[in-house]
Design an enzyme around this catalytic site. Structure first.
Site, PDB file in Angstrom:
ATOM      1  N   HIS A   1       0.656  -1.156   0.011  1.00 40.29           N
ATOM      2  CA  HIS A   1      -0.052  -0.069   0.020  1.00 40.29           C
ATOM      3  C   HIS A   1       0.815   1.291  -0.039  1.00 40.29           C
ATOM      4  O   HIS A   1       0.394   2.327   0.716  1.00 40.29           O
ATOM      5  CB  HIS A   1      -1.002  -0.144   1.211  1.00 40.29           C
TER       6      HIS A   1
ATOM      7  N   ASN B   1     -10.440  -2.454   2.522  1.00 38.64           N
ATOM      8  CA  ASN B   1     -10.228  -2.779   1.155  1.00 38.64           C
ATOM      9  C   ASN B   1     -11.472  -2.227   0.528  1.00 38.64           C
ATOM     10  O   ASN B   1     -12.740  -2.112   1.000  1.00 38.64           O
ATOM     11  CB  ASN B   1      -9.656  -4.116   0.692  1.00 38.64           C
TER      12      ASN B   1
END
Ligand code: NDP
Length: 481
Positions: A54, A127
């Site tokens: 990420h 997510n």
């Protein structure tokens, strides 16, 4: 308006910021030119380690407004009154790419939210998908290796990705979502967010419920096809930043409706699927969505690095009324996220502006990097606990009810082999065009992968639905009987 005086970091006024100090007009630079040294040294230290996963992210500040009463499930103060507004910070991200990666790539998106509540920060680090590739955090480092660069070629490796996915059938649900239309969103505001894990709620009576969090986009779903994304990336690698930053600057604030699914505690022993398995959803027909509130992003942070790069989200940040669940991936993340931030940002990372709670913070952790805040106990003699000097003390009234789900400790394997029903349900939901795009996306992503690995993966598609396997075979140019 008179301009502010330029100073060194020590606060001393600077007389010239244009020229280094030299011994004579044509002579060498002097070591005593501290202004020059400080300027160069700061530039050398402008980067902190990028996140292992990420790394590429986009974010904004906003508000959660409660629109419906869920106090019978949770005593969390953030939900205690209809109309209540809580300030928050969001960071979206791709999983695999580095900080310079293109935004419009096919990848799962991180959807991380930090709510600054009156009883501490609540972080929901989810997510844009309700499930994940694995059901046990033990597999996370291996899975991530397959998404990152090959140690020799230094290139991303479709061979490694499909090898892992074909050997780990629990990944099929997430692979199906990733390869579907929703695999390349147009911008953060055009995708849903999910807490993904099962968490728990407990109310004032000490009753526990299992909970899943959903954030449904109010902008509508918008996605790129593979062909569109190639063109988009050819023009700009920063489309998510442009979409999110641009719409907030225009006053066009992205919104999501927040929902929960609620499961009574002991139902967890009865459901046909393990409700703590991160590769599974709870079907809406079993546990319908209950509306809770509205999330709005309405401010671009004044400094990206300070608020988005320094933002440290961790599933360990829960507040009274919200608890964990036995979800094995959640349990690993409770450790690993806070640990990553201690490494990446420093020991007292939660005192940075992006992470600082709005509620009072009182603890006895002592020194270390970034110990820039005062002794907050109000008395320098109260630096250990218990003490006789009026330092902060525990409060039993915040005790969480005991979790009743438990058993003998061992390394349990999968409860059932059913990694196929839910991906099959998702596949059967798609219309013919959506199915065709799924087949094509998978065939493209398998370009160059060994035959043996492709064959193994095709058998998994067949198990989810024979038409799924047949469609991918056809897209790969294979003869289908
Ligand atoms: P429902 O028919 O009640 O709901 C279908 C869900 O699928 C909606 O939430 C929809 O989101 C979402 N969806 C549609 N297209 C995609 C896609 N390409 N990728 C991911 N999600 C998509 O279904 P069930 O609850 O009975 O579940 C059926 C299947 O739907 C599951 O196996 C799962 O794959 C998927 N799903 C289920 C969710 C759940 O929590 N139950 C959540 C998300 C997906 P939207 O409403 O925003 O269009």
């Amino acid at each position: 308006m008179s301009k502010k005086k330029l100073t060194t970091t020590g606060g001393a006024p600077i007389a010239s910021n244009q020229h280094s100090k030299t011994a004579g007009q044509r002579g060498p630079v002097l070591l005593e030119d501290y202004q020059l040294i400080e300027k160069l040294a700061h530039q050398n230290r402008e980067r902190i380690p990028e996140r292992v996963v990420h790394a590429k992210g986009w974010g904004a500040q906003g508000t959660l407004t409660i629109t419906h009463d869920i106090t019978k499930y949770t005593s969390a103060k953030i939900f205690d009154t209809i109309g209540k507004q809580t300030p928050m910070l969001a960071r979206f991200s791709t999983v695999a790419g580095e900080q310079g990666a293109a935004d419009a790539e096919r990848d799962v998106r991180g959807f991380a939210l930090k709510f600054y509540t009156e009883e501490g920060n609540w972080d929901l680090v989810g997510n844009n998908t309700p499930v994940f590739f694995i059901r046990d955090g033990y597999k996370f480092p291996d899975f991530i290796r397959t998404q990152k660069r090959h140690p020799k070629t230094n290139l991303r490796s479709p061979e490694a990705m499909w090898d892992f996915w074909s050997l780990v059938p629990e990944s099929l649900h997430q692979v199906t979502i990733l390869m579907s239309d929703r695999g390349i969103p147009v911008g953060p505001q055009y995708m849903n967010g999910y807490g993904s894990h099962t968490f728990s709620f407990y109310n004032k009576e000490g009753e526990r419920y299992w909970v899943k969090f959903h954030f449904k986009t109010q902008q509508g779903h918008k996605h790129y096809t593979n062909e569109e994304s190639v063109k988009v990336i050819g023009k700009s690698r920063e489309t998510f930043q442009e979409e999110l930053y641009g719409s907030i600057e225009k006053g066009d604030f992205p919104k999501w409706k927040m929902y929960v699914q609620i499961m009574p505690e002991m139902d967890a022993e009865k459901t046909s699927y393990n409700p703590f398995d991160l590769t599974k959803v709870w079907p809406h027909s079993d546990y319908p969505l209950i509306e809770v509130g509205e999330l709005e992003l309405n401010k671009n942070p004044d400094n990206y690095f300070q608020y988005i790069e320094n933002a440290a989200f961790s599933p360990s940040n829960v507040v009274p009324g919200i608890g964990f669940s036995p979800d094995k991936v959640l349990q690993s993340r409770i450790f690993s996220y806070a640990d990553a931030h201690r490494y990446r940002l420093g020991t007292h990372y939660e005192a940075l502006p992006a992470n600082k709670p709005v509620s009072e913070v009182n603890h006895y952790h002592k020194d270390g990097s970034m110990r820039f805040f005062d002794n907050n106990s109000g008395n320098p003699d109260a630096y250990y606990e218990p003490n006789s000097f009026n330092g902060p003390v525990e409060d039993e009234s915040f005790a969480e009810p005991p979790m009743r789900i438990s058993g003998d400790a061992t390394r349990y394997g999968n409860e059932t082999d059913d990694d196929f029903t839910q991906p099959g349900n998702l596949f059967r939901m798609f219309n013919d065009e959506q199915k065709q795009r799924l087949f094509n996306n998978i065939a493209e992503a398998m370009d160059g992968v060994s035959e043996e690995i492709i064959e193994r993966q095709l058998k998994l598609f067949d198990k989810a639905d024979p038409a799924y396997g047949a469609g991918v075979r056809k897209a790969l140019g294979m003869v289908v009987a």
